[in-house]
Write a protein that holds these residues in place. Structure first.
Motif, PDB file in Angstrom:
ATOM      1  N   HIS A   1      37.004  40.163  30.883  1.00 43.33           N
ATOM      2  CA  HIS A   1      37.311  40.089  32.315  1.00 43.33           C
ATOM      3  C   HIS A   1      36.656  41.225  33.098  1.00 43.33           C
ATOM      4  CE1 HIS A   1      40.578  37.683  30.566  1.00 43.33           C
ATOM      5  NE2 HIS A   1      40.581  37.046  31.732  1.00 43.33           N
ATOM      6  N   ILE A   2      36.180  40.905  34.289  1.00 37.60           N
ATOM      7  CA  ILE A   2      35.663  41.905  35.222  1.00 37.60           C
ATOM      8  C   ILE A   2      36.845  42.554  35.937  1.00 37.60           C
ATOM      9  CG2 ILE A   2      34.236  42.259  37.277  1.00 37.60           C
ATOM     10  CD1 ILE A   2      32.693  39.641  36.301  1.00 37.60           C
ATOM     11  N   PHE A   3      37.716  41.737  36.507  1.00 34.65           N
ATOM     12  CA  PHE A   3      39.011  42.198  37.006  1.00 34.65           C
ATOM     13  C   PHE A   3      39.982  41.907  35.860  1.00 34.65           C
ATOM     14  CE2 PHE A   3      36.874  41.861  41.010  1.00 34.65           C
ATOM     15  CZ  PHE A   3      37.554  42.697  41.889  1.00 34.65           C
ATOM     16  N   PRO A   4      40.488  42.945  35.204  1.00 32.24           N
ATOM     17  CA  PRO A   4      41.329  42.743  34.017  1.00 32.24           C
ATOM     18  C   PRO A   4      42.561  41.881  34.291  1.00 32.24           C
ATOM     19  CG  PRO A   4      40.687  45.037  34.231  1.00 32.24           C
ATOM     20  CD  PRO A   4      40.288  44.354  35.505  1.00 32.24           C
ATOM     21  N   GLN A   5      43.027  41.204  33.246  1.00 37.65           N
ATOM     22  CA  GLN A   5      44.208  40.350  33.375  1.00 37.65           C
ATOM     23  C   GLN A   5      45.404  41.128  33.911  1.00 37.65           C
ATOM     24  OE1 GLN A   5      44.492  38.671  29.385  1.00 37.65           O
ATOM     25  NE2 GLN A   5      44.153  36.657  30.282  1.00 37.65           N
TER      26      GLN A   5
ATOM     27  N   HIS B   1      48.420  41.891  40.933  1.00 38.28           N
ATOM     28  CA  HIS B   1      47.969  41.651  42.299  1.00 38.28           C
ATOM     29  C   HIS B   1      48.044  40.180  42.710  1.00 38.28           C
ATOM     30  CE1 HIS B   1      46.476  45.688  41.568  1.00 38.28           C
ATOM     31  NE2 HIS B   1      46.550  45.831  42.877  1.00 38.28           N
ATOM     32  N   GLY B   2      48.787  39.383  41.957  1.00 42.94           N
ATOM     33  CA  GLY B   2      49.052  38.001  42.338  1.00 42.94           C
ATOM     34  C   GLY B   2      47.883  37.043  42.249  1.00 42.94           C
ATOM     35  N   VAL B   3      46.893  37.369  41.432  1.00 41.34           N
ATOM     36  CA  VAL B   3      45.759  36.455  41.241  1.00 41.34           C
ATOM     37  C   VAL B   3      46.196  35.357  40.278  1.00 41.34           C
ATOM     38  CG1 VAL B   3      43.392  36.240  40.390  1.00 41.34           C
ATOM     39  CG2 VAL B   3      44.081  38.296  41.663  1.00 41.34           C
ATOM     40  N   GLU B   4      45.949  34.112  40.664  1.00 44.29           N
ATOM     41  CA  GLU B   4      46.313  32.989  39.811  1.00 44.29           C
ATOM     42  C   GLU B   4      45.635  33.093  38.450  1.00 44.29           C
ATOM     43  OE1 GLU B   4      46.292  28.900  41.511  1.00 44.29           O
ATOM     44  OE2 GLU B   4      45.365  29.955  43.209  1.00 44.29           O
ATOM     45  N   PRO B   5      46.346  32.771  37.364  1.00 43.21           N
ATOM     46  CA  PRO B   5      45.740  32.838  36.031  1.00 43.21           C
ATOM     47  C   PRO B   5      44.452  32.039  35.900  1.00 43.21           C
ATOM     48  CG  PRO B   5      48.097  32.580  35.830  1.00 43.21           C
ATOM     49  CD  PRO B   5      47.770  32.432  37.304  1.00 43.21           C
ATOM     50  N   LYS B   6      44.375  30.842  36.522  1.00 43.80           N
ATOM     51  CA  LYS B   6      43.156  30.035  36.374  1.00 43.80           C
ATOM     52  C   LYS B   6      41.957  30.707  37.036  1.00 43.80           C
ATOM     53  CE  LYS B   6      43.774  26.834  40.243  1.00 43.80           C
ATOM     54  NZ  LYS B   6      43.934  25.427  40.589  1.00 43.80           N
ATOM     55  N   ARG B   7      42.175  31.504  38.070  1.00 45.81           N
ATOM     56  CA  ARG B   7      41.078  32.230  38.702  1.00 45.81           C
ATOM     57  C   ARG B   7      40.753  33.495  37.907  1.00 45.81           C
ATOM     58  NH1 ARG B   7      39.375  30.516  43.583  1.00 45.81           N
ATOM     59  NH2 ARG B   7      38.943  32.527  44.532  1.00 45.81           N
ATOM     60  N   CYS B   8      41.786  34.166  37.443  1.00 45.61           N
ATOM     61  CA  CYS B   8      41.576  35.367  36.630  1.00 45.61           C
ATOM     62  C   CYS B   8      40.788  35.023  35.369  1.00 45.61           C
ATOM     63  CB  CYS B   8      42.920  35.986  36.257  1.00 45.61           C
ATOM     64  SG  CYS B   8      42.780  37.367  35.107  1.00 45.61           S
ATOM     65  N   ASP B   9      41.142  33.928  34.729  1.00 49.43           N
ATOM     66  CA  ASP B   9      40.544  33.547  33.454  1.00 49.43           C
ATOM     67  C   ASP B   9      39.290  32.691  33.612  1.00 49.43           C
ATOM     68  OD1 ASP B   9      43.805  33.241  31.924  1.00 49.43           O
ATOM     69  OD2 ASP B   9      42.478  34.973  32.061  1.00 49.43           O
ATOM     70  N   SER B  10      38.854  32.484  34.834  1.00 51.50           N
ATOM     71  CA  SER B  10      37.637  31.711  35.093  1.00 51.50           C
ATOM     72  C   SER B  10      36.418  32.468  34.570  1.00 51.50           C
ATOM     73  CB  SER B  10      37.494  31.499  36.605  1.00 51.50           C
ATOM     74  OG  SER B  10      36.210  31.016  36.918  1.00 51.50           O
ATOM     75  N   ILE B  11      35.402  31.738  34.186  1.00 48.21           N
ATOM     76  CA  ILE B  11      34.151  32.360  33.735  1.00 48.21           C
ATOM     77  C   ILE B  11      33.535  33.194  34.856  1.00 48.21           C
ATOM     78  CG2 ILE B  11      32.659  30.413  34.332  1.00 48.21           C
ATOM     79  CD1 ILE B  11      32.365  32.729  31.238  1.00 48.21           C
ATOM     80  N   ILE B  12      33.888  32.904  36.082  1.00 47.34           N
ATOM     81  CA  ILE B  12      33.384  33.695  37.219  1.00 47.34           C
ATOM     82  C   ILE B  12      33.892  35.131  37.134  1.00 47.34           C
ATOM     83  CG2 ILE B  12      33.410  33.903  39.748  1.00 47.34           C
ATOM     84  CD1 ILE B  12      33.648  30.750  39.719  1.00 47.34           C
ATOM     85  N   ASN B  13      35.055  35.323  36.542  1.00 43.20           N
ATOM     86  CA  ASN B  13      35.637  36.656  36.389  1.00 43.20           C
ATOM     87  C   ASN B  13      35.410  37.222  34.989  1.00 43.20           C
ATOM     88  OD1 ASN B  13      37.144  38.973  37.205  1.00 43.20           O
ATOM     89  ND2 ASN B  13      38.935  38.144  36.160  1.00 43.20           N
ATOM     90  N   LYS B  14      34.429  36.708  34.291  1.00 42.24           N
ATOM     91  CA  LYS B  14      34.150  37.199  32.942  1.00 42.24           C
ATOM     92  C   LYS B  14      32.669  37.487  32.792  1.00 42.24           C
ATOM     93  CE  LYS B  14      38.012  34.965  30.655  1.00 42.24           C
ATOM     94  NZ  LYS B  14      38.399  34.106  29.528  1.00 42.24           N
ATOM     95  N   THR B  15      32.358  38.409  31.883  1.00 42.29           N
ATOM     96  CA  THR B  15      30.964  38.764  31.620  1.00 42.29           C
ATOM     97  C   THR B  15      30.860  39.366  30.219  1.00 42.29           C
ATOM     98  OG1 THR B  15      29.026  39.736  32.685  1.00 42.29           O
ATOM     99  CG2 THR B  15      30.985  41.134  32.526  1.00 42.29           C
ATOM    100  N   PRO B  16      29.689  39.313  29.609  1.00 43.86           N
ATOM    101  CA  PRO B  16      29.524  39.930  28.289  1.00 43.86           C
ATOM    102  C   PRO B  16      29.592  41.460  28.396  1.00 43.86           C
ATOM    103  CG  PRO B  16      27.687  38.444  28.787  1.00 43.86           C
ATOM    104  CD  PRO B  16      28.478  38.599  30.029  1.00 43.86           C
ATOM    105  N   LEU B  17      30.404  42.057  27.558  1.00 50.16           N
ATOM    106  CA  LEU B  17      30.547  43.515  27.500  1.00 50.16           C
ATOM    107  C   LEU B  17      30.694  43.955  26.052  1.00 50.16           C
ATOM    108  CD1 LEU B  17      33.290  44.067  30.247  1.00 50.16           C
ATOM    109  CD2 LEU B  17      30.838  44.480  30.482  1.00 50.16           C
ATOM    110  N   THR B  18      30.279  45.187  25.791  1.00 50.39           N
ATOM    111  CA  THR B  18      30.528  45.740  24.461  1.00 50.39           C
ATOM    112  C   THR B  18      32.009  46.088  24.350  1.00 50.39           C
ATOM    113  OG1 THR B  18      30.124  48.020  25.127  1.00 50.39           O
ATOM    114  CG2 THR B  18      28.203  46.752  24.322  1.00 50.39           C
TER     115      THR B  18
END
Length: 148
Positions: free
Chosen positions: A20-24, A30-47
């Protein structure tokens, strides 16, 4: 955090995974819906190392920590842009603005790769998240004292 180019070998050596870019934890608080938090839009490859330095912190906090650990601001912004993340939006901790900008950037990238038009309306959003917030290892590994 290092800006090193990813290779097939580094994916194995550095334990690169999608995080996650914005952590779960931050999203939940902060009231972000789980489906938006867990969307690929909020994810990226990281070490794994970078992910541990993020923990459940706000983006502005983990970015500040990275700069204190020696990552130069211009370099950090360049790393973020290479992931199609707008640095200023991320620094502002504004999930919605960051999400919308990254969604547009990912659509543009997909459109370019496909050579065909595609819009956000062409992409179906799931009705519900497959799971409710389940704070995964990425958000529970780090503490305030974890080195980045």
């Amino acid at each position: 955090m290092t800006g090193e180019q990813s290779t097939i070998q580094s994916c194995f050596d550095e334990s690169i995974d999608i995080h996650h870019i914005f952590p779960q934890k931050w999203c939940m608080e902060h009231g972000v819906e789980p489906k938006r938090c867990d969307s690929i839009i909020n994810k990226t490859p990281l070490t794994a190392r970078t992910n541990r330095s993020i923990g459940g912190r706000a983006p502005s906090e983990y970015l500040e920590r990275m700069t204190k650990d020696g990552v130069l601001g211009e370099a950090l912004d360049s790393y973020l842009r290479s992931h199609l993340i707008d640095p200023q939006r991320l620094w502002s901790d504004n999930f919605e603005s960051s999400f919308e900008a990254r969604q547009a950037a990912l659509l543009d990238n997909t459109r370019s790769a496909m050579g065909e038009p595609i819009t956000a309306d062409d992409v179906e959003e799931p009705e519900t998240s497959p799971i409710e917030y389940e704070l995964v290892q990425e958000d529970s590994l780090a503490s305030e004292d974890t080195p980045g």
